[in-house]
Design a protein around this motif. Structure first.
Motif, PDB file in Angstrom:
ATOM      1  N   TYR A 251       0.856  -1.186   0.000  1.00 48.31           N
ATOM      2  CA  TYR A 251       0.000   0.000   0.000  1.00 48.31           C
ATOM      3  C   TYR A 251       0.886   1.227   0.000  1.00 48.31           C
ATOM      4  O   TYR A 251       1.960   1.232   0.610  1.00 48.31           O
ATOM      5  CB  TYR A 251      -0.898   0.020   1.246  1.00 48.31           C
ATOM      6  CG  TYR A 251      -1.987  -1.023   1.226  1.00 48.31           C
ATOM      7  CD1 TYR A 251      -3.175  -0.798   0.551  1.00 48.31           C
ATOM      8  CD2 TYR A 251      -1.830  -2.225   1.905  1.00 48.31           C
ATOM      9  CE1 TYR A 251      -4.174  -1.746   0.538  1.00 48.31           C
ATOM     10  CE2 TYR A 251      -2.819  -3.186   1.894  1.00 48.31           C
ATOM     11  CZ  TYR A 251      -3.993  -2.946   1.214  1.00 48.31           C
ATOM     12  OH  TYR A 251      -4.988  -3.884   1.193  1.00 48.31           O
TER      13      TYR A 251
ATOM     14  N   PHE B  38      -4.138   2.708   4.476  1.00 47.55           N
ATOM     15  CA  PHE B  38      -5.075   2.222   3.458  1.00 47.55           C
ATOM     16  C   PHE B  38      -5.615   0.830   3.773  1.00 47.55           C
ATOM     17  O   PHE B  38      -6.763   0.523   3.465  1.00 47.55           O
ATOM     18  CB  PHE B  38      -4.446   2.233   2.062  1.00 47.55           C
ATOM     19  CG  PHE B  38      -4.361   3.599   1.454  1.00 47.55           C
ATOM     20  CD1 PHE B  38      -5.279   4.593   1.773  1.00 47.55           C
ATOM     21  CD2 PHE B  38      -3.367   3.893   0.544  1.00 47.55           C
ATOM     22  CE1 PHE B  38      -5.201   5.849   1.208  1.00 47.55           C
ATOM     23  CE2 PHE B  38      -3.286   5.153  -0.039  1.00 47.55           C
ATOM     24  CZ  PHE B  38      -4.208   6.130   0.295  1.00 47.55           C
TER      25      PHE B  38
ATOM     26  N   TRP C 128      -8.419   1.311   6.099  1.00 44.21           N
ATOM     27  CA  TRP C 128      -9.583   1.841   5.407  1.00 44.21           C
ATOM     28  C   TRP C 128     -10.300   0.716   4.646  1.00 44.21           C
ATOM     29  O   TRP C 128     -11.518   0.597   4.691  1.00 44.21           O
ATOM     30  CB  TRP C 128      -9.171   2.960   4.450  1.00 44.21           C
ATOM     31  CG  TRP C 128     -10.326   3.465   3.637  1.00 44.21           C
ATOM     32  CD1 TRP C 128     -10.570   3.219   2.316  1.00 44.21           C
ATOM     33  CD2 TRP C 128     -11.403   4.271   4.108  1.00 44.21           C
ATOM     34  NE1 TRP C 128     -11.733   3.828   1.936  1.00 44.21           N
ATOM     35  CE2 TRP C 128     -12.267   4.476   3.016  1.00 44.21           C
ATOM     36  CE3 TRP C 128     -11.725   4.842   5.334  1.00 44.21           C
ATOM     37  CZ2 TRP C 128     -13.432   5.230   3.115  1.00 44.21           C
ATOM     38  CZ3 TRP C 128     -12.884   5.592   5.426  1.00 44.21           C
ATOM     39  CH2 TRP C 128     -13.724   5.779   4.339  1.00 44.21           C
ATOM     40  N   GLU C 129      -9.540  -0.106   3.947  1.00 43.85           N
ATOM     41  CA  GLU C 129     -10.141  -1.229   3.214  1.00 43.85           C
ATOM     42  C   GLU C 129     -10.832  -2.192   4.161  1.00 43.85           C
ATOM     43  O   GLU C 129     -11.923  -2.686   3.869  1.00 43.85           O
ATOM     44  CB  GLU C 129      -9.082  -1.951   2.373  1.00 43.85           C
ATOM     45  CG  GLU C 129      -8.758  -1.237   1.097  1.00 43.85           C
ATOM     46  CD  GLU C 129      -8.042  -2.141   0.110  1.00 43.85           C
ATOM     47  OE1 GLU C 129      -8.335  -3.351   0.065  1.00 43.85           O
ATOM     48  OE2 GLU C 129      -7.189  -1.615  -0.621  1.00 43.85           O
TER      49      GLU C 129
END
Length: 163
Positions: free
Chosen positions: A87, A92, A95-96
């Protein structure tokens, strides 16, 4: 009417069946997580995580569906972490995972709500059938009371006594 009894039997929850479904769903989740890990981050398995969530929510109920949703998000996170998915920023992956968790929770809540609505519809349909049956009996009783008695019968309404 036979179909309603079959549908009610299928939709009725039992603790033993709920535990068996939850255990089977958890095993399926572990298998999906393992396949996700083995195939690497480039081959996405995200959609398959919905299967154990959906099965748990439908057959075991809302709470097991929500627990399976959380377990699916964690399993996806672990699989993604161990495949060394690169990433551009470290946050991130969180967040995913959060987006997947929201998706799984929404699916669990929606499926359990649809199941509950179907159960309510079956129960209401059963009550309606019983009420219609009772109405039919009452109509028959009213018809029998209003039926003119054969002529010549003593004291019968509409029957004239002849002297």
């Amino acid at each position: 009417m036979r179909c309603n009894h079959t549908l009610t039997a299928i939709l009725s929850a039992s603790p033993a069946r709920g535990r068996a479904v939850y255990a089977g769903s958890f095993f399926l989740l572990l298998l999906i997580g393992w396949l996700d890990y083995v195939t690497g981050y480039e081959f996405g398995f995200f959609i398959f995580y919905f299967i154990p969530v959906s099965v748990s929510a439908w057959f075991a109920g809302k709470r097991p569906g929500l627990l399976m949703a959380v377990a699916s998000a964690i399993c996806w996170y672990i699989s993604d972490q161990y495949t060394n998915h690169p990433y551009s920023h470290a946050y991130f992956i969180y967040w995913e995972m959060f987006m997947r968790l929201i998706s799984f929770l929404t699916t669990a809540l929606t499926i359990s709500k649809i199941r509950q609505m179907l159960i309510n519809e079956v129960l209401l349909n059963h009550k309606l059938e019983e009420a219609l049956h009772e109405l039919g009996k009452l109509r028959e009783t009213v018809r029998e009371k209003n039926r003119p008695a054969p002529s010549g019968q003593k004291g019968a309404p509409g029957g004239a006594e002849e002297d």
